[in-house]
Design an enzyme around this catalytic site. Structure first.
Site, PDB file in Angstrom:
ATOM      1  N   ASN A 179      23.510  -6.906  12.113  1.00 18.08           N
ATOM      2  CA  ASN A 179      22.284  -6.126  13.270  1.00 18.08           C
ATOM      3  C   ASN A 179      21.189  -6.013  12.358  1.00 18.08           C
ATOM      4  O   ASN A 179      19.899  -5.773  10.837  1.00 18.08           O
ATOM      5  CB  ASN A 179      23.291  -4.885  12.639  1.00 18.08           C
ATOM      6  N   GLU A 217      21.655   4.917  14.146  1.00 16.66           N
ATOM      7  CA  GLU A 217      19.987   4.735  14.281  1.00 16.66           C
ATOM      8  C   GLU A 217      19.766   5.918  15.561  1.00 16.66           C
ATOM      9  O   GLU A 217      19.128   6.360  15.845  1.00 16.66           O
ATOM     10  CB  GLU A 217      19.185   3.814  13.771  1.00 16.66           C
ATOM     11  N   GLY A 240      21.204   1.788   5.018  1.00 19.59           N
ATOM     12  CA  GLY A 240      19.787   1.152   4.502  1.00 19.59           C
ATOM     13  C   GLY A 240      19.174   1.946   2.805  1.00 19.59           C
ATOM     14  O   GLY A 240      18.289   2.115   3.184  1.00 19.59           O
ATOM     15  N   SER A 298      24.812  -0.726   3.541  1.00 14.52           N
ATOM     16  CA  SER A 298      24.558  -1.156   2.468  1.00 14.52           C
ATOM     17  C   SER A 298      24.924  -2.446   1.897  1.00 14.52           C
ATOM     18  O   SER A 298      25.396  -2.242   0.439  1.00 14.52           O
ATOM     19  CB  SER A 298      24.008  -0.431   1.502  1.00 14.52           C
ATOM     20  N   HIS A 357      25.718   3.529  17.003  1.00 15.15           N
ATOM     21  CA  HIS A 357      25.096   2.876  15.906  1.00 15.15           C
ATOM     22  C   HIS A 357      24.360   4.567  15.241  1.00 15.15           C
ATOM     23  O   HIS A 357      23.578   5.461  15.875  1.00 15.15           O
ATOM     24  CB  HIS A 357      23.608   2.313  16.664  1.00 15.15           C
ATOM     25  N   GLU A 364      30.627   3.550   9.533  1.00 17.87           N
ATOM     26  CA  GLU A 364      29.693   3.592   9.338  1.00 17.87           C
ATOM     27  C   GLU A 364      28.884   5.024   8.433  1.00 17.87           C
ATOM     28  O   GLU A 364      28.285   5.452   9.269  1.00 17.87           O
ATOM     29  CB  GLU A 364      28.263   3.002   9.435  1.00 17.87           C
ATOM     30  N   LYS A 382      18.605  -4.832  13.533  1.00 16.16           N
ATOM     31  CA  LYS A 382      17.228  -4.259  13.834  1.00 16.16           C
ATOM     32  C   LYS A 382      15.980  -3.898  14.494  1.00 16.16           C
ATOM     33  O   LYS A 382      16.279  -5.074  15.324  1.00 16.16           O
ATOM     34  CB  LYS A 382      17.521  -3.023  12.296  1.00 16.16           C
TER      35      LYS A 382
HETATM   36  C1  PEP Z   1      22.921  -1.025   9.743  1.00 15.01           C
HETATM   37  O1  PEP Z   1      22.367  -1.349  10.199  1.00 15.01           O
HETATM   38  O2  PEP Z   1      25.088  -1.314  10.276  1.00 15.01           O
HETATM   39  C2  PEP Z   1      23.325  -1.310   8.587  1.00 15.01           C
HETATM   40  C3  PEP Z   1      25.205  -1.158   7.890  1.00 15.01           C
HETATM   41  O3  PEP Z   1      21.996  -1.147   7.720  1.00 15.01           O
HETATM   42  P1  PEP Z   1      22.886  -1.544   5.802  1.00 15.01           P
HETATM   43  O4  PEP Z   1      23.166  -2.580   5.835  1.00 15.01           O
HETATM   44  O5  PEP Z   1      20.618  -1.781   6.180  1.00 15.01           O
HETATM   45  O6  PEP Z   1      22.754  -0.315   4.966  1.00 15.01           O
END
Ligand code: PEP
Length: 248
Positions: free
Chosen positions: A9, A98, A173, A209, A96, A167, A11
């Site tokens: 992803n 976000e 993040g 992460s 997601h 997630e 973003k």
């Molecule tokens: C994501 O954007 O779905 C995500 C898991 O980001 P990160 O790996 O940066 O935590």
């Protein structure tokens, strides 16, 4: 070896020119491996560049980061399932964290988006996960199953086309990630929910992460069918190494 899905992803990073450079490096660094797929979710403006960069690689696929539930109309700034498909997307992230927590997307909207994705022949990747407060209140399973029900209850016949990404919001993040056992426990609950609806083949990814250091330990859990990765997917050589080395 079980089939594994590695989803990147990007973003709000990697424009079309950067995407072309990225894929040239990635394709050179990563030759196809059996039972391993890599899906890229670039920003909408980079979709076509990514699709072009993936030609002749059946193991690689491009998807959109979000779609509107309507197929067309006066929705400035949004893209629809048919528009994403026309740009070459074959999958789409839905719900997601976000989108849910920054843009205020509701459970009901995720349901409409899953429906719209399937109508546009896009494979939905539905993201679910609890906040830290919800986890600390012992509400993880209740939150995740509520999100699953809201998005998928009407899709029982199409669950084999859906991928779930667990997630936890507090892990995205932030550099904090769930332990492999924590992740596997929630995956098992999600799998139960799916099995109760006769969906035996739906894949469940973990995200939050994930990086080169922790991916192998996470994927050593049989409950994990792959990972959804933000930050650690932005650098092509590092992402190629993660996909290559995070063996099941
Ligand atoms: C994501 O954007 O779905 C995500 C898991 O980001 P990160 O790996 O940066 O935590």
């Amino acid at each position: 070896m079980r089939p594994l899905l590695f989803a990147a992803n990007w973003k709000m990073h990697v424009g079309p020119r950067d995407a072309r450079e990225y894929l040239a490096i990635f394709r050179h660094a990563y030759a196809p491996l059996p039972e391993r797929q890599v899906w890229f979710f670039p920003p909408a403006v980079s979709l076509e560049a990514v699709v072009e960069g993936l030609t002749h690689r059946e193991d690689l696929l491009a998807g959109a980061q979000d779609i509107h539930w309507e197929p067309k109309g006066a929705y400035t700034g949004a893209i629809s399932g048919p528009l994403a498909a026309q740009a070459g997307a074959r999958a789409v992230l839905i719900g997601h964290s976000e989108r849910r927590h920054v843009f205020g997307e509701t459970d009901a909207e995720t349901g409409k988006k899953v429906d719209a994705a399937l109508k546009a022949e896009l494979l939905p990747v539905l993201c679910v996960g609890e906040t830290l407060a919800q986890r600390e209140a012992g509400e993880t399973v209740a939150v995740v199953t509520r999100q699953l029900a809201a998005a998928l209850e009407n899709e029982s016949t199409a669950l084999d086309k859906v991928t779930i990404a667990y997630e936890p919001v507090w892990a995205i993040g932030t550099g904090r990630n769930a332990t492999p056992k924590d992740a596997a426990q929630v995956h098992a609950e999600i799998r139960q929910w799916l099995k109760a609806r006769k969906a035996g083949t739906t894949r469940i990814l973990y995200g939050g992460s994930v990086n080169l250091k922790n991916a192998a330990d996470l994927l050593a859990e049989a409950e994990l069918d792959g990972v959804l990765v933000g930050g650690a997917s932005l650098e092509p050589a590092g992402w190629a190494e993660l996909v290559r080395t995070a063996a099941a």
